[in-house]
Design an enzyme around this catalytic site. Structure first.
Site, PDB file in Angstrom:
ATOM      1  N   GLY A 124      -5.394   8.368   7.519  1.00  0.00           N
ATOM      2  CA  GLY A 124      -5.818   7.555   8.951  1.00  0.00           C
ATOM      3  C   GLY A 124      -7.224   8.050   9.539  1.00  0.00           C
ATOM      4  N   ARG A 171      -2.826  21.159   1.125  1.00  0.00           N
ATOM      5  CA  ARG A 171      -3.479  21.241   2.720  1.00  0.00           C
ATOM      6  C   ARG A 171      -3.634  22.701   2.788  1.00  0.00           C
ATOM      7  NH1 ARG A 171      -0.657  16.271   5.399  1.00  0.00           N
ATOM      8  NH2 ARG A 171      -2.412  14.758   4.773  1.00  0.00           N
ATOM      9  N   GLY A 226      -5.083   9.821   1.615  1.00  0.00           N
ATOM     10  CA  GLY A 226      -3.662   9.111   1.460  1.00  0.00           C
ATOM     11  C   GLY A 226      -3.392   8.667   0.135  1.00  0.00           C
ATOM     12  N   LYS A 245      -1.842  -3.886   2.583  1.00  0.00           N
ATOM     13  CA  LYS A 245      -1.944  -4.825   3.848  1.00  0.00           C
ATOM     14  C   LYS A 245      -3.718  -5.091   4.195  1.00  0.00           C
ATOM     15  CE  LYS A 245       2.370  -4.517   6.039  1.00  0.00           C
ATOM     16  NZ  LYS A 245       3.130  -4.194   7.234  1.00  0.00           N
TER      17      LYS A 245
HETATM   18  P1  AMP Z   1      -1.735   1.235   2.201  1.00  0.00           P
HETATM   19  O1  AMP Z   1      -0.791   2.105   3.026  1.00  0.00           O
HETATM   20  O2  AMP Z   1      -2.024  -0.041   2.800  1.00  0.00           O
HETATM   21  O3  AMP Z   1      -2.728   2.031   1.513  1.00  0.00           O
HETATM   22  O4  AMP Z   1      -0.795   0.871   0.838  1.00  0.00           O
HETATM   23  C1  AMP Z   1      -0.423   1.665  -0.271  1.00  0.00           C
HETATM   24  C2  AMP Z   1       0.768   1.042  -0.771  1.00  0.00           C
HETATM   25  O5  AMP Z   1       0.276  -0.165  -1.394  1.00  0.00           O
HETATM   26  C3  AMP Z   1       1.085   1.810  -2.215  1.00  0.00           C
HETATM   27  O6  AMP Z   1       2.519   2.185  -1.859  1.00  0.00           O
HETATM   28  C4  AMP Z   1       1.226   0.592  -3.161  1.00  0.00           C
HETATM   29  O7  AMP Z   1       2.447   0.577  -4.129  1.00  0.00           O
HETATM   30  C5  AMP Z   1       1.098  -0.726  -2.545  1.00  0.00           C
HETATM   31  N1  AMP Z   1       0.453  -1.765  -3.246  1.00  0.00           N
HETATM   32  C6  AMP Z   1      -0.606  -1.757  -3.777  1.00  0.00           C
HETATM   33  N2  AMP Z   1      -0.690  -2.894  -4.500  1.00  0.00           N
HETATM   34  C7  AMP Z   1       0.386  -3.808  -4.330  1.00  0.00           C
HETATM   35  C8  AMP Z   1       0.729  -5.010  -4.796  1.00  0.00           C
HETATM   36  N3  AMP Z   1       0.031  -5.568  -5.568  1.00  0.00           N
HETATM   37  N4  AMP Z   1       2.089  -5.212  -4.611  1.00  0.00           N
HETATM   38  C9  AMP Z   1       2.916  -4.686  -3.419  1.00  0.00           C
HETATM   39  N5  AMP Z   1       2.317  -3.385  -3.317  1.00  0.00           N
HETATM   40  C10 AMP Z   1       1.284  -2.870  -3.492  1.00  0.00           C
END
Ligand code: AMP
Length: 395
Positions: free
Chosen positions: A375, A36, A352, A198
């Site tokens: 974000g 950054r 991210g 999610k």
């Molecule tokens: P996000 O902040 O929603 O982009 O989520 C990122 C996180 O999702 C990372 O820390 C990954 O380890 C987790 N992730 C990705 N695929 C999976 C999965 N199949 N099961 C559990 N966690 C996951």
């Protein structure tokens, strides 16, 4: 771009107040990743080449919630910035008040100073007008180069713009050009890839992208919720039960645009050393097993879509990439993007975790653009107006 930028204004002899994003990871006093800080250098060098009276830098670090938290001090950033910039960088232990004013007044002509974490004051995140006015007193003109906080209306990016002419820095301009242009007028085929944990946090971006893309590839934990919504047994996989209705609605309306994994790498526990198997998306996940990555057939299918694209936007890892044994899907997609860039496609990484994964795979230089804001880039992709960008003056 219709916004004024640092190249449109006269900075000579002015006190130039700049909001940068120095929200760097710290291990004690050591900055573990200087990305950054390096990302701000083109703007800072441009400003210094214009012979300003002074260059005054504002940033936040972490979430101190209005308290003075020594572990979140920006003090360790000043010497690192000085080294990268090849110039002296003074530091003020407060961002407002007499201490900061005397430190700014003591600067030599063209001097650079970094002010302490703006979030040590409550007025920063509440965009308190009095606090914003105090920050604005430091400058004659305001430059916002902090894309990472552009989706927040805080005093140091939005409040100060009520007092000073606000223009975009080069980093912010670049982010707007890539992310906004990708949505407004993408070269087609336009393929988006979404992953991560999610569905619920990404509903708006899924809806917005489905209206614009030719294909939406979904991997990562998100895909599990779609599978569960189709009635597949996902056993111990991460599934968001409260998002099942949303997933059903998206499945019913998306048609062929939405591409789910063909196979998944499943594990008997959430661990790098877990026993693993490949499971086709057509069969149930066995009891006590969980899906932690996309499988090789999915990587091939996604790579084909990516290879045919002229614009690709990616946000969210394809699996639990933090564990090397479940990073293959994420690295496979990163490789496919690198090849697409070489074939002339525009490839955009939405900050991210996907940015971290691309860095980790050593493929960062092979992407057209890696956003500095997770974000903020998601909100731009959702088609939302970002307050930090709205506050910038137009031509
Ligand atoms: P996000 O902040 O929603 O982009 O989520 C990122 C996180 O999702 C990372 O820390 C990954 O380890 C987790 N992730 C990705 N695929 C999976 C999965 N199949 N099961 C559990 N966690 C996951």
């Amino acid at each position: 771009m219709d916004k004024l930028t640092v190249r449109d204004v006269d900075l000579c002899g002015k006190r130039v107040l700049v909001r940068v994003d120095f929200n760097v990871p710290l291990d004690g006093d050591t900055i573990t990743d200087t990305t950054r800080i390096r990302a701000s250098l083109p703007t800072l060098r441009h400003i210094l080449s214009c012979k300003p009276q002074a260059l005054i830098l504002l940033s936040h670090l972490g979430r101190p919630k209005g308290e003075h938290v020594p572990a979140m001090s920006l003090a360790p950033v000043a010497p690192v910035l000085a080294q990268l910039l090849g110039d002296n960088v003074a530091f003020s232990p407060d961002c407002i008040g007499t201490e900061s004013e005397s430190a700014i007044n003591a600067l030599p002509t063209g001097g650079v100073i970094l002010l302490e974490n703006t979030r040590f004051h409550r007025g920063e995140t509440s965009n308190n007008p009095t606090f914003a006015a105090k920050l604005a007193q430091h400058g004659d003109i305001f430059i916002n180069d902090a894309f990472g906080t552009a989706h927040r209306a805080h005093a140091s990016n939005v409040g100060v713009a009520a007092h000073l002419l606000a223009v975009a820095g080069l980093l912010l301009e670049n982010e707007i050009n890539y992310l906004a242009t990708a949505l407004e007028d993408p070269k087609r085929p336009f393929v988006a890839i979404l992953g991560g944990a999610k569905v619920s946090g990404k509903i708006d971006v899924i809806d917005a992208l489905l209206g614009k893309v030719d294909r939406l590839l979904v991997g990562g934990g998100m895909a599990n919720t779609f599978f569960a919504a189709q009635g597949r047994e996902m056993a111990d996989s991460l599934v968001e039960t409260e998002a099942l209705d949303i997933a059903r609605r998206i499945l019913n309306t998306a048609g062929a645009k939405l591409v789910l994994p063909l196979d998944q790498r499943i594990a008997d526990s959430f661990s790098n050393d877990a026993a693993q198997q490949l499971a086709p998306a057509t069969s149930d996940v066995p009891a006590r097993w969980q899906s932690l990555d996309i499988g090789p057939r999915t990587i091939d299918r996604f790579a084909q879509e990516i290879a045919s694209a002229k614009t690709v936007v990616w946000n969210g890892p394809m699996g639990v990439f933090e564990m090397p044994n479940f990073a293959l899907g994420t690295v496979g997609v990163a490789r496919a993007l690198a090849e697409a860039t070489a074939q002339g496609a525009t490839t955009i990484i939405g900050g991210g975790d996907s940015a971290a994964a691309v860095e980790q795979a050593g493929l960062a230089p092979q992407m057209s653009h890696i956003s500095t804001g997770g974000g903020a880039s998601l909100e731009l992709l959702e088609g939302k107006a970002l307050p930090g960008i709205e506050a910038i003056a137009e031509h």
